[in-house]
Design an enzyme around this catalytic site. Structure first.
Site, PDB file in Angstrom:
ATOM      1  N   ASP A 124      -8.680  -1.530 -10.380  1.00 35.11           N
ATOM      2  CA  ASP A 124      -9.018  -1.878  -8.994  1.00 35.11           C
ATOM      3  C   ASP A 124     -10.523  -1.704  -8.793  1.00 35.11           C
ATOM      4  O   ASP A 124     -10.984  -0.994  -7.896  1.00 35.11           O
ATOM      5  CB  ASP A 124      -8.246  -0.988  -8.027  1.00 35.11           C
TER       6      ASP A 124
ATOM      7  N   ASP B  93     -11.716   7.698  -9.236  1.00 34.06           N
ATOM      8  CA  ASP B  93     -10.275   7.526  -9.046  1.00 34.06           C
ATOM      9  C   ASP B  93      -9.763   6.415  -9.945  1.00 34.06           C
ATOM     10  O   ASP B  93     -10.305   5.308  -9.955  1.00 34.06           O
ATOM     11  CB  ASP B  93     -10.000   7.179  -7.579  1.00 34.06           C
TER      12      ASP B  93
END
Length: 331
Positions: free
Chosen positions: A213, A230
């Site tokens: 992502d 992340d």
């Protein structure tokens, strides 16, 4: 749809208690950070340091999938790729169990959480070619590690299955208003068929472990360099998945930006130029999957508050228009 377990029972005191149970003593200060998918908190500890605790959305990932994400982050950090890995946890008490080798995941009831060091940064300036080149180098380094072995448990990008699942969820769940359904569904089916055709034509595609992502908001710029904090959407897929969200504009602008990214990327990893044609198909797939993600999370009270436009006729009319534009872009 039956709602999955959520966060209704996760109070600030319970967050503090959860950290205390793994030996991280908070001084009482807690700040909830922006995250729709998980619940993420910055906590200040008695020793004056600060950490970030992430409570995973119940039911989204299996323990094996979370631990595989953590192992990838630790492997990247060991290779000196600038990521922020989870902390190794010790001394669990009060009914909290630890998982992972080394232990990085805490478990209690429906909740799973991890802790990492606090790491601040800002979004990169993507209109600067040197910034793009450095991000390309960073992703190339990440992918060099990602190619060492495949994920066993994480999501594997599958254009056909992912797109059709999203379409079915939206239609069968009744999320598209009746006055917009025929036009939107027809456009969506045509667009997904074009996505599938593009992926079929590009086969065989090599896949690797990815960030998954990699949009500008997930690439933090600090001390003149990019890093990520992340890997929540880490997946197995083609390399271009971690590049396409960093380019935008008309066709010539995208090509120029991608050339700059790849110039940096190929200092560490080889890029298959056949994957360039997947940029617009991946953009189309993300549009449909984003709408399905909103639908899937609609039972979470925070989603109607933060996405009030979802479900309106105006929203779906705009989606239809954008899908038609993507059909032209993929043509």
């Amino acid at each position: 749809m039956n709602p999955r377990p959520g966060y209704a029972d996760l109070t600030p005191q319970q967050v503090l208690d959860a950290l205390d149970a793994v030996g991280l003593r908070g001084d009482g200060r807690i700040l909830q950070l922006n995250s729709y998918e998980n619940r993420v908190y910055q906590l200040f500890l008695e020793d004056g340091s600060a950490v970030v605790a992430k409570f995973y959305r119940p039911g989204r990932w299996s323990d094996a999938q979370i631990l595989e994400e953590h192992a990838f982050a630790l492997e990247l950090a060991a290779a000196e790729v600038p990521v922020v890995p989870p902390l190794v946890l010790t001394g669990a008490e009060d009914g909290v169990a630890l998982a992972g080798t080394p232990p990085t995941l805490a478990l209690q009831g429906a909740h799973r959480w991890s802790v990492s060091a606090r790491c601040a940064g800002r979004e990169p300036e993507l209109d600067d070619p040197e910034t793009l080149r450095r991000i390309g180098r960073f992703i190339g380094r990440l992918h060099a590690v990602g190619r060492r072995c495949p994920f066993e448990h994480r999501h594997r990008l599958d254009a056909r299955a992912d797109g059709r699942r999203a379409l079915a969820l939206l239609v069968e769940g009744g999320f598209v208003p009746a006055d917009q359904l025929p036009a939107w569904q027809a456009s969506c089916e045509q667009a997904l068929a074009a996505v599938e055709a593009a992926f079929d034509a590009a086969q065989p595609l090599a896949t690797l472990r990815l960030h998954g992502d990699c949009h500008p908001g997930n690439v933090l710029w600090r001390d003149g360099s990019p890093h990520v904090v992340d890997l929540d959407d880490a997946m197995q897929g083609p390399a271009v998945q971690d590049l396409w969200m960093l380019v935008s504009g008309d066709r010539s602008t995208i090509a120029r930006q991608l050339d700059t990214l790849i110039a940096g990327y190929e200092e560490f990893s080889e890029f298959d130029d056949r994957e360039r044609v997947l940029i617009e198909p991946l953009r189309t797939l993300r549009m449909v999957r984003h709408a399905a993600w909103l639908a899937e999370r609609w039972s979470d009270p925070s989603f109607p508050i933060n996405f009030p436009y979802f479900g309106s006729s105006a929203y779906w009319s705009q989606q239809t228009t954008q899908l038609r534009e993507q059909l032209e872009a993929m043509g």
